[in-house]
Design a protein around this motif. Sequence first.
Motif, PDB file in Angstrom:
ATOM      1  N   THR A 158       0.800  -1.233   0.000  1.00  0.00           N
ATOM      2  CA  THR A 158       0.000   0.000   0.000  1.00  0.00           C
ATOM      3  C   THR A 158       0.826   1.274   0.000  1.00  0.00           C
ATOM      4  N   PHE A 159       2.101   1.206  -0.287  1.00  0.00           N
ATOM      5  CA  PHE A 159       2.930   2.415  -0.235  1.00  0.00           C
ATOM      6  C   PHE A 159       3.339   2.847  -1.643  1.00  0.00           C
ATOM      7  N   PRO A 160       3.519   4.156  -1.832  1.00  0.00           N
ATOM      8  CA  PRO A 160       3.958   4.647  -3.139  1.00  0.00           C
ATOM      9  C   PRO A 160       5.462   4.430  -3.317  1.00  0.00           C
ATOM     10  N   TYR A 161       5.909   4.425  -4.563  1.00  0.00           N
ATOM     11  CA  TYR A 161       7.334   4.273  -4.856  1.00  0.00           C
ATOM     12  C   TYR A 161       7.636   4.950  -6.190  1.00  0.00           C
ATOM     13  N   LEU A 162       8.908   5.198  -6.442  1.00  0.00           N
ATOM     14  CA  LEU A 162       9.304   5.864  -7.686  1.00  0.00           C
ATOM     15  C   LEU A 162       9.696   4.868  -8.772  1.00  0.00           C
ATOM     16  N   ALA A 163      10.405   3.821  -8.405  1.00  0.00           N
ATOM     17  CA  ALA A 163      10.881   2.834  -9.376  1.00  0.00           C
ATOM     18  C   ALA A 163      10.659   1.427  -8.828  1.00  0.00           C
ATOM     19  N   SER A 194       9.680  13.786  -4.023  1.00  0.00           N
ATOM     20  CA  SER A 194       9.182  12.494  -3.526  1.00  0.00           C
ATOM     21  C   SER A 194      10.336  11.608  -3.080  1.00  0.00           C
ATOM     22  N   GLN A 195      11.424  11.596  -3.851  1.00  0.00           N
ATOM     23  CA  GLN A 195      12.584  10.809  -3.475  1.00  0.00           C
ATOM     24  C   GLN A 195      13.102  11.241  -2.106  1.00  0.00           C
TER      25      GLN A 195
END
Length: 182
Positions: free
Chosen positions: A20-25, A92-93
Amino acid sequence: MATTENTYTGDGSTRLFSFTFPYLAETDIRVSVNAVETTEYTLSNATTVRFNTIPAQDDAIRIFRQTGTDSATAIFANGSTVRAQDLNDNFSQSLYVAQESAVNTEQAAQAYPVAAEAKTIAESAETSANSAVSTANAATITAGNADTKADNAVSTANSASTSADNAVSVANAASAAVSAVV
């Protein structure tokens, strides 16, 4: 606190686990089974891990984010166009790395009392082991002394047996001499 991981317990039949968490790559998504990181999975969609082999009953599954910190997501060159998406990704990073750092700090703080207790138990075990070694060494010395005394007792018994055999021979000779005189 922000969600940077999801945990599950294997049931021996489930292969797909969502997170359920966002991520970049996709490379920022990490998975461990029983505290050992694994690469034996794929992403079946943007928020679901598909294990190559179904985790066993009671396996501890952890799906977590570990955002790359080697370089910024977007690098800007002099005179280049600055895009909102690139700025957002860089922010975000930074945010994700800060969240993960906070979680790691909290986990370390929670682990400290357990580690301190484990250290105390280990020190107590070491003291007990040292005492056991001392007792074993004393027992070895006592056993050595008993062995020496037993050897001496056998020697004394053999000497007594020889003396007794000699006394029997003398008594037999005396008896024969008396019988010859009478």
